[in-house]
Design a protein around this motif. Structure first.
Motif, PDB file in Angstrom:
ATOM      1  N   ARG A 245       0.901  -1.226   0.032  1.00  0.00           N
ATOM      2  CA  ARG A 245      -0.026  -0.069  -0.172  1.00  0.00           C
ATOM      3  C   ARG A 245       0.893   1.273   0.015  1.00  0.00           C
ATOM      4  O   ARG A 245       1.821   1.496   0.926  1.00  0.00           O
ATOM      5  CB  ARG A 245      -0.869  -0.036   1.216  1.00  0.00           C
TER       6      ARG A 245
ATOM      7  N   ASP B  13      -0.334   9.635  -5.554  1.00  0.00           N
ATOM      8  CA  ASP B  13      -1.237   9.793  -6.508  1.00  0.00           C
ATOM      9  C   ASP B  13      -0.779  10.035  -7.781  1.00  0.00           C
ATOM     10  O   ASP B  13      -1.553  10.022  -8.832  1.00  0.00           O
ATOM     11  CB  ASP B  13      -2.116  11.122  -6.243  1.00  0.00           C
ATOM     12  N   ARG B  14       0.381  10.005  -7.938  1.00  0.00           N
ATOM     13  CA  ARG B  14       1.269  10.209  -9.090  1.00  0.00           C
ATOM     14  C   ARG B  14       2.585   9.446  -9.085  1.00  0.00           C
ATOM     15  O   ARG B  14       3.062   9.255  -8.054  1.00  0.00           O
ATOM     16  CB  ARG B  14       1.751  11.701  -9.406  1.00  0.00           C
ATOM     17  N   TYR B  15       3.231   8.977 -10.305  1.00  0.00           N
ATOM     18  CA  TYR B  15       4.120   8.390 -10.231  1.00  0.00           C
ATOM     19  C   TYR B  15       5.234   8.789 -11.373  1.00  0.00           C
ATOM     20  O   TYR B  15       4.771   9.362 -12.345  1.00  0.00           O
ATOM     21  CB  TYR B  15       3.929   6.857 -10.473  1.00  0.00           C
TER      22      TYR B  15
ATOM     23  N   GLU C 141      -0.699  10.420 -13.429  1.00  0.00           N
ATOM     24  CA  GLU C 141      -1.638   9.761 -12.453  1.00  0.00           C
ATOM     25  C   GLU C 141      -1.561   8.542 -12.381  1.00  0.00           C
ATOM     26  O   GLU C 141      -1.491   7.863 -13.412  1.00  0.00           O
ATOM     27  CB  GLU C 141      -3.102  10.499 -12.808  1.00  0.00           C
ATOM     28  N   VAL C 142      -1.801   7.955 -11.064  1.00  0.00           N
ATOM     29  CA  VAL C 142      -1.714   6.532 -10.580  1.00  0.00           C
ATOM     30  C   VAL C 142      -2.938   5.967 -11.039  1.00  0.00           C
ATOM     31  O   VAL C 142      -3.212   4.739 -11.465  1.00  0.00           O
ATOM     32  CB  VAL C 142      -1.271   6.014  -9.326  1.00  0.00           C
ATOM     33  N   ALA C 143      -4.230   6.586 -11.063  1.00  0.00           N
ATOM     34  CA  ALA C 143      -5.421   6.276 -10.993  1.00  0.00           C
ATOM     35  C   ALA C 143      -5.498   5.434 -12.605  1.00  0.00           C
ATOM     36  O   ALA C 143      -5.315   5.986 -13.582  1.00  0.00           O
ATOM     37  CB  ALA C 143      -6.408   7.436 -11.247  1.00  0.00           C
TER      38      ALA C 143
ATOM     39  N   SER D 146      -3.975   2.755 -13.132  1.00  0.00           N
ATOM     40  CA  SER D 146      -3.007   1.909 -13.713  1.00  0.00           C
ATOM     41  C   SER D 146      -2.458   1.151 -12.731  1.00  0.00           C
ATOM     42  O   SER D 146      -2.956   0.643 -11.644  1.00  0.00           O
ATOM     43  CB  SER D 146      -1.802   3.243 -13.835  1.00  0.00           C
TER      44      SER D 146
ATOM     45  N   ASP E 197      -1.229   2.060  -9.103  1.00  0.00           N
ATOM     46  CA  ASP E 197      -2.005   2.727  -8.036  1.00  0.00           C
ATOM     47  C   ASP E 197      -2.184   1.735  -6.916  1.00  0.00           C
ATOM     48  O   ASP E 197      -2.968   0.673  -6.909  1.00  0.00           O
ATOM     49  CB  ASP E 197      -3.718   2.710  -8.814  1.00  0.00           C
TER      50      ASP E 197
ATOM     51  N   ARG F 235      -2.905   2.796  -3.818  1.00  0.00           N
ATOM     52  CA  ARG F 235      -3.600   3.425  -2.606  1.00  0.00           C
ATOM     53  C   ARG F 235      -4.484   2.495  -1.727  1.00  0.00           C
ATOM     54  O   ARG F 235      -4.694   2.895  -0.659  1.00  0.00           O
ATOM     55  CB  ARG F 235      -4.307   4.716  -3.233  1.00  0.00           C
ATOM     56  N   GLN F 236      -4.950   1.438  -2.684  1.00  0.00           N
ATOM     57  CA  GLN F 236      -5.710   0.350  -1.810  1.00  0.00           C
ATOM     58  C   GLN F 236      -4.546  -0.822  -2.128  1.00  0.00           C
ATOM     59  O   GLN F 236      -3.904  -0.996  -3.168  1.00  0.00           O
ATOM     60  CB  GLN F 236      -6.853  -0.243  -2.634  1.00  0.00           C
TER      61      GLN F 236
ATOM     62  N   ARG G  13       0.222  -7.001  -9.838  1.00  0.00           N
ATOM     63  CA  ARG G  13       0.458  -5.717 -10.862  1.00  0.00           C
ATOM     64  C   ARG G  13       1.795  -5.801 -11.690  1.00  0.00           C
ATOM     65  O   ARG G  13       1.623  -5.270 -12.947  1.00  0.00           O
ATOM     66  CB  ARG G  13       1.072  -4.621  -9.688  1.00  0.00           C
TER      67      ARG G  13
END
Length: 260
Positions: free
Chosen positions: A127, A131-133, A144-146, A148, A151, A153-154, A161
């Protein structure tokens, strides 16, 4: 565990032992119990380790105790002090203070882990509060990691992955990416990694605004970004690796990880 020449062993009352190489300021071993009380060395060496510097770095030991160690480096107009302290809760705190005559950059050795003490780390669950990589190869524009594979964050297993398209770059065996953290310059928790087999959990704290995640099939590394030292001023940085046990059922692992 017999310390190697130039190494110092930190101990706490829980039976945890951390071996610090006082010559190059790296961690050489970290013995910790699993959920059944069995001890194992959870440190490992990345297969693609950086090439050594042209001129060797030699640290001087200023003070050493049962759970503390102070090292000093002075060369080329740069003075650096490192202080290690192993806490009873399993946290290894490393405080760095650097002063330079001219602007300098300092990159300290970061440990690599295998929380199972051997084998693979595909089932290690990460975890990461980012928010960014930053892609590898020195990219300066963060994405943005969203949506991808980056991510975290969870919590998600590393191996799952790595199976996503576009994660592995040419010549890479795993992750080799920077992440922009949500911290504000104060010491904050940036990442957690748990091993469901052993029950060990590593929590990573830093004062830096970025961290670098590097991994292969058998180990992973969480490292703070390079420390920028301005001319004539002190730069300070703290990192904490807290090793303990985790109830994996409370780690919010998704039951199914889908692929892009």
């Amino acid at each position: 565990m017999m310390p190697s020449p130039g190494c110092h062993v930190l101990r706490n009352a829980r039976g945890m032992r951390v071996m610090v190489n006082a010559v190059d300021a790296s961690l050489a071993a970290w013995w910790a119990p699993d959920r059944y009380g069995r001890q194992a060395d959870v440190l490992a060496t990345l297969a693609a380790a950086p090439a050594p510097a042209a001129s060797p770095v030699s640290w001087q030991c200023e003070a050493a105790g049962e759970a503390t160690l102070a090292l000093r480096l002075a060369r080329d107009g740069l003075c650096v002090r490192l202080r290690y302290r192993l806490e009873e809760d399993g946290a290894l705190r490393i405080d760095c203070e650097a002063v330079a005559i001219a602007p300098a950059r300092l990159n300290l050795a970061a440990p690599s882990f295998n929380l199972h003490g051997g084998g693979g780390v595909d089932d290690h669950v990460l975890r990461l509060a980012a928010d960014r990589y930053l892609p590898p190869a020195g990219a300066s524009v963060a994405a943005e990691v969203a949506g991808s594979a980056f991510d975290f964050r969870q919590a998600a297993p590393l191996g799952a992955r790595l199976a996503w398209p576009g994660v592995r770059v040419a010549g890479a065996q795993g992750f080799d990416h920077g992440f922009c953290l949500r911290g504000d310059g104060l010491l904050h928790e940036a990442a957690r990694v748990a091993d469901p087999a052993s029950g060990r959990e590593l929590r990573f704290f830093t004062t830096q605004p970025q961290l670098h995640l590097q991994s292969d099939a058998r180990r992973f590394c969480l490292a703070s970004q390079m420390l920028e030292v301005p001319a004539g001023a002190a730069a300070r940085h703290t990192v904490v690796y807290r090793l303990g046990l985790q109830d994996i059922e409370s780690f919010e692992i998704p039951k199914k990880v889908s692929m892009l």
